[in-house]
Design a protein around this motif. Structure first.
Motif, PDB file in Angstrom:
ATOM      1  N   ASN A 195      -1.091   8.650  11.194  1.00 47.65           N
ATOM      2  CA  ASN A 195      -0.190   7.505  10.961  1.00 47.65           C
ATOM      3  C   ASN A 195      -0.311   7.095   9.494  1.00 47.65           C
ATOM      4  N   TRP A 196       0.525   6.098   9.121  1.00 46.68           N
ATOM      5  CA  TRP A 196       0.569   5.679   7.707  1.00 46.68           C
ATOM      6  C   TRP A 196      -0.137   4.344   7.473  1.00 46.68           C
ATOM      7  N   TYR A 197      -1.022   3.921   8.406  1.00 47.61           N
ATOM      8  CA  TYR A 197      -1.620   2.585   8.218  1.00 47.61           C
ATOM      9  C   TYR A 197      -3.112   2.478   8.492  1.00 47.61           C
ATOM     10  N   LEU A 202      16.580   7.997  -1.850  1.00 47.39           N
ATOM     11  CA  LEU A 202      15.668   8.558  -2.848  1.00 47.39           C
ATOM     12  C   LEU A 202      14.575   9.343  -2.126  1.00 47.39           C
ATOM     13  N   ASP A 203      13.849  10.178  -2.880  1.00 47.85           N
ATOM     14  CA  ASP A 203      12.782  10.993  -2.287  1.00 47.85           C
ATOM     15  C   ASP A 203      13.352  11.812  -1.120  1.00 47.85           C
ATOM     16  N   ALA A 204      14.594  12.261  -1.262  1.00 51.15           N
ATOM     17  CA  ALA A 204      15.275  12.986  -0.187  1.00 51.15           C
ATOM     18  C   ALA A 204      16.293  13.942  -0.807  1.00 51.15           C
ATOM     19  N   ASP A 209       0.795  -1.238   0.000  1.00 49.61           N
ATOM     20  CA  ASP A 209       0.000   0.000   0.000  1.00 49.61           C
ATOM     21  C   ASP A 209       0.822   1.281   0.000  1.00 49.61           C
ATOM     22  N   SER A 210       2.143   1.192  -0.031  1.00 47.63           N
ATOM     23  CA  SER A 210       2.978   2.387  -0.197  1.00 47.63           C
ATOM     24  C   SER A 210       3.742   2.235  -1.502  1.00 47.63           C
ATOM     25  N   PRO A 211       3.174   2.798  -2.598  1.00 51.66           N
ATOM     26  CA  PRO A 211       3.799   2.613  -3.911  1.00 51.66           C
ATOM     27  C   PRO A 211       5.273   3.002  -3.919  1.00 51.66           C
ATOM     28  N   PHE A 229      -1.508   9.368  -6.295  1.00 51.83           N
ATOM     29  CA  PHE A 229      -0.137   9.892  -6.270  1.00 51.83           C
ATOM     30  C   PHE A 229       0.860   8.741  -6.304  1.00 51.83           C
ATOM     31  N   ASP A 230       1.978   8.940  -6.943  1.00 47.12           N
ATOM     32  CA  ASP A 230       3.169   8.069  -6.942  1.00 47.12           C
ATOM     33  C   ASP A 230       3.182   6.957  -7.985  1.00 47.12           C
ATOM     34  N   ASP A 231       2.096   6.114  -8.040  1.00 48.60           N
ATOM     35  CA  ASP A 231       2.084   5.110  -9.114  1.00 48.60           C
ATOM     36  C   ASP A 231       0.726   5.131  -9.814  1.00 48.60           C
ATOM     37  N   ASN A 260      10.607  15.892  -8.610  1.00 45.35           N
ATOM     38  CA  ASN A 260      10.015  17.229  -8.634  1.00 45.35           C
ATOM     39  C   ASN A 260       8.549  17.127  -8.210  1.00 45.35           C
ATOM     40  N   GLN A 261       8.331  17.284  -6.909  1.00 45.42           N
ATOM     41  CA  GLN A 261       6.963  17.134  -6.404  1.00 45.42           C
ATOM     42  C   GLN A 261       6.160  18.423  -6.551  1.00 45.42           C
ATOM     43  N   TYR A 262       6.837  19.507  -6.985  1.00 47.24           N
ATOM     44  CA  TYR A 262       6.083  20.703  -7.359  1.00 47.24           C
ATOM     45  C   TYR A 262       5.210  20.333  -8.556  1.00 47.24           C
ATOM     46  N   GLU A 271       2.206  15.623   9.024  1.00 46.96           N
ATOM     47  CA  GLU A 271       2.849  16.801   8.449  1.00 46.96           C
ATOM     48  C   GLU A 271       4.348  16.549   8.382  1.00 46.96           C
ATOM     49  N   TYR A 272       4.985  16.998   7.312  1.00 45.12           N
ATOM     50  CA  TYR A 272       6.446  16.971   7.182  1.00 45.12           C
ATOM     51  C   TYR A 272       6.812  18.059   6.182  1.00 45.12           C
ATOM     52  N   PRO A 273       8.070  18.517   6.192  1.00 41.40           N
ATOM     53  CA  PRO A 273       8.389  19.703   5.380  1.00 41.40           C
ATOM     54  C   PRO A 273       7.945  19.613   3.911  1.00 41.40           C
TER      55      PRO A 273
END
Ligand code: RBF
Length: 334
Positions: free
Chosen positions: A200-202, A124-126, A40-42, A247-249, A140-142, A168-170
């Motif tokens: 949470n993520w689940y 990655l993604d960092a 569930d996290s592509p 989003f993502d995939d 490029n998530q913009y 929330e995260y930057p």
């Protein structure tokens, strides 16, 4: 006495050499650190697939004793455990590189590197520039967020959209949320975005609960970025007959008719590339790369039959025009 001392020293040196050898296997070892759950996290699914593909490809040409080792550690969603788990991986002194994906990792990894100055990380993604033990690639998530908001703004009838985030995260607060909103407003200036947090993520039931609540307020397009909790958001959207932007995939198959878009990052291709580059010894350590639409690592799926069926032609034409403009450098999303 001197002789005995000399012999002891030589003996100790030989012993320590032996131990050093025992610790570090002669063949290349790669660890993938998954900061969460793969299902569930592509973004994590694609990470693992890409590294595996590169390792398997390389191993095909090698005899058994030289085959690369690959270890995948699924660290789970308790973020307090990530640091200790990464430290444990480093302490094995076995992995030539630890490959992972998450914007929070550079800050987590840097203090650990003080104790393990030879450990290498590809993240990655960092984003982290200037640390010779780290190479990062971010998407490029913009662009990714703006495209998602743009179609959401066209498809919403109420002009009320929501972003349901796990936390929330930057990158969420400074890029994904504001550029999703910007895109939605560019499509229709009356658009508003309700920003909600799962915590949470689940938790799929919590995801569904929040989606039900915003649907009740008139929201008819939701962007879920909450890992396993997204399943609950999709379920609620189907029940409430509203739309989801993915989003993502490519997420169209998750709920045909409900999913209206997929703004993808080519994380499988990128994790394959960086792994291959590492195996070949050409990783640009200390550098941070950003890749987007022009480089072919961010895209908006336009050929999926469910996209064509669900989204009216005039809107698809507008999406195609924006993409073409970004590709041609006529429009810059920043
Ligand atoms: N994205 C996921 O799909 N699944 C996760 O479990 C996940 N955990 C994250 C934990 C932290 C601390 C942060 C900062 C981000 C996390 N992400 C996760 C989000 C991911 O990095 C990225 O922003 C989104 O996938 C959107 O591209």
């Amino acid at each position: 006495m001197k002789k005995i001392l000399l012999f002891t020293t030589i003996f100790a040196a030989i012993l320590s050499l032996g131990f050093a050898k025992a610790k570090k296997a002669p063949k290349t070892s790669i660890a993938v650190f998954v900061p969460g759950i793969i299902d569930d996290s592509p973004t994590y699914n694609m990470l693992v697939q890409g590294v595996k593909a590169a390792v398997e490809e390389k191993n095909q040409g090698l005899d058994k004793k030289n085959k690369l080792d690959l270890f995948v550690m699924e660290a789970g969603t308790n973020q307090a455990e990530w640091g200790p788990k990464i430290t444990a991986l480093c302490a094995e002194r076995k992995y030539d590189v630890i490959i992972s994906s998450n914007p929070s990792l550079p800050d987590l990894v840097e203090p650990i590197l003080k104790a393990f100055p030879n450990q290498k990380f590809i993240l990655l993604d960092a984003t982290k520039e200037g640390n010779k033990n780290i190479h990062t690639v971010c998407y490029n998530q913009y662009e990714q967020s703006y495209l998602t908001g743009y179609i959401g703004g066209f498809m919403s009838k109420s002009h009320k959209l929501a972003l349901i985030a796990a936390q929330e995260y930057p990158v969420m607060n400074n890029v994904i949320y504001p550029y999703f909103e910007k895109g939605a407003k560019a499509a229709n200036s009356a658009s508003t975005v309700d920003f909600r947090i799962v915590g949470n993520w689940y938790d799929a039931s919590k995801g569904a609960e929040i989606a039900d609540a915003v649907a009740k307020k008139g929201v008819d397009v939701i962007l879920p970025i909450c890992g396993g909790a997204s399943q609950g958001v999709i379920k609620s959207a189907v029940n409430n007959k509203i739309y989801v932007t993915w989003f993502d995939d490519n997420g169209f198959a998750k709920a045909p008719g409900t999913i209206i878009s997929s703004s993808v990052m080519e994380q499988k291709k990128m994790s394959y590339n960086v792994t291959k580059e590492f195996i070949e010894g050409s990783t640009p350590w200390g550098s941070a790369k950003m890749v987007g639409i022009k480089e072919g690592f961010v895209d908006f799926v336009q050929d999926d039959p469910n996209y064509i069926k669900t989204v009216p032609e005039d809107i698809r034409t507008k999406m195609a025009a924006l993409l073409a403009d970004i590709r041609a450098g006529k429009v810059e999303i920043k």
